[in-house]
Design an enzyme around this catalytic site. Structure first.
Site: not given
Length: 355
Positions: A91, A179
């Site tokens: 990201h 994550e």
């Protein structure tokens, strides 16, 4: 002469055509029989495949289509083309990357991108587009897997801007590539202490209080990898019957998660994992299909790039093997054997001295 045997569903009309008596133990609509097919008779073989693929069931459920499903396709030698690339994207810059105190106020899944992070993501999308257009035919497409966190979803939205609708084969939000869970960090000082403890204990095995270790991430990535392999094998990324050899998969996720994905895919050791460096925000790493069909990082990246990422000599030698090997091949000359078993290295050195 080769013989292929498969257990297949047969409708009542097909039973009559083959002069097979219905079995009362099965349903009234379908029966099961053993098809014995002479493989050298290619005309009859192809006609049988055509009759199967014309069935409405296979149109509505492509996983039952022998041209799509490897469980059936392996019988007939029909396998969908593997995607050309698996592109891993971290990201863009997030609010948490700029100011760690954000984690004490905002839940990790709700932390978004900065303005710079959105620019990074769009630039990444343009790099991917330029890369694909250099050596692809006019029918190339992309299929996306994305973590459900806000910063990865925003990354995908910006990354996809350079692509027209016709280029996007589909996408899937995939929670297993989220994550690493760092626990409930409302105390910034405690967060620093825990991260320092992780560095002392080891980045792979240290589990955050109320959170995860990298080893925990490895377990869920293993499940995702099996799903990914199944999707590749059944041709999930293209309509039934089509054979697009220029499909590219893009996995939009997080730094540690992507490193664990690579560790799982290439069977790297814990020590090798702990020597890896993180992706840059908005950066990508490309696993490209090699000459035999396996995916190698060396098909797109050069040695210097991969060394900066953390690959050792042995890992680079293994990537060279992936460039030329087929998916079913096994590496019987594993370059890591001598380092894992020191006595073998000593034995090799002794033989070389004697020679």
């Amino acid at each position: 002469m080769g013989i292929a045997i498969a257990s297949l569903p047969l409708s009542i009309s097909q039973q009559k055509h083959h002069n097979i008596k219905p079995n009362s133990n099965h349903s009234k609509t379908y029966n099961t029989y053993l098809l014995i097919q002479c493989c050298h008779n290619q005309t009859e073989h192809n006609q049988h495949i055509d009759s199967l693929t014309n069935n409405n069931v296979h149109t509505r459920f492509p996983e039952k289509n022998p041209l799509i499903n490897p469980l059936v396709a392996s019988t007939f030698g029909v396998v969908p083309p593997r995607p050309k690339r698996i592109i891993l994207v971290r990201h863009g810059e997030s609010e948490g990357n700029v100011d760690e105190s954000v984690y004490t106020r905002v839940p990790d899944p709700k932390i978004g991108l900065t303005k710079r992070g959105k620019v990074q993501a769009e630039e990444c999308g343009q790099r991917i587009k330029n890369m694909i257009e250099k050596d692809s035919d006019e029918n190339w497409q992309l299929y996306f897997y994305v973590s459900p966190y806000r910063r990865t979803l925003e990354t995908l939205q910006s990354l996809a801007r350079p692509f027209e609708r016709s280029r996007i084969a589909g996408f899937r939000e995939e929670p297993r590539i989220r994550e690493q869970d760092f626990g409930n960090f409302q105390n910034r000082e405690l967060m620093k202490v825990e991260k320092a403890q992780r560095n002392l204990y080891g980045r792979f095995f240290y589990r955050f209080p109320n959170g995860e270790s990298a080893a925990d991430v490895y377990d869920r990535i293993t499940g995702f990898r099996e799903t990914l392999r199944a999707d590749i094998n059944i041709g999930r990324y293209q309509p039934p019957g089509e054979k697009n050899f220029d499909v590219n998969l893009v996995i939009v996720s997080h730094g540690l998660t992507l490193r664990v994905f690579l560790m799982r895919w290439y069977k790297w050791t814990v020590e090798q994992f702990e020597g890896l460096n993180n992706f840059n925000n908005g950066g990508e790493l490309v696993m490209e299909r090699g000459y035999g069909g396996r995916y190698s990082l060396l098909m797109h990246h050069d040695e210097q790039e991969l060394r900066q990422f953390g690959l050792t000599d042995e890992m680079l030698i293994d990537q060279e093997w992936h460039k030329i090997s087929r998916p079913a091949d096994l590496n019987y000359d594993c370059p890591m054997v001598n380092s894992f078993f020191p006595h073998l290295h000593e034995e090799t050195s002794r033989i070389q001295q004697q020679g």
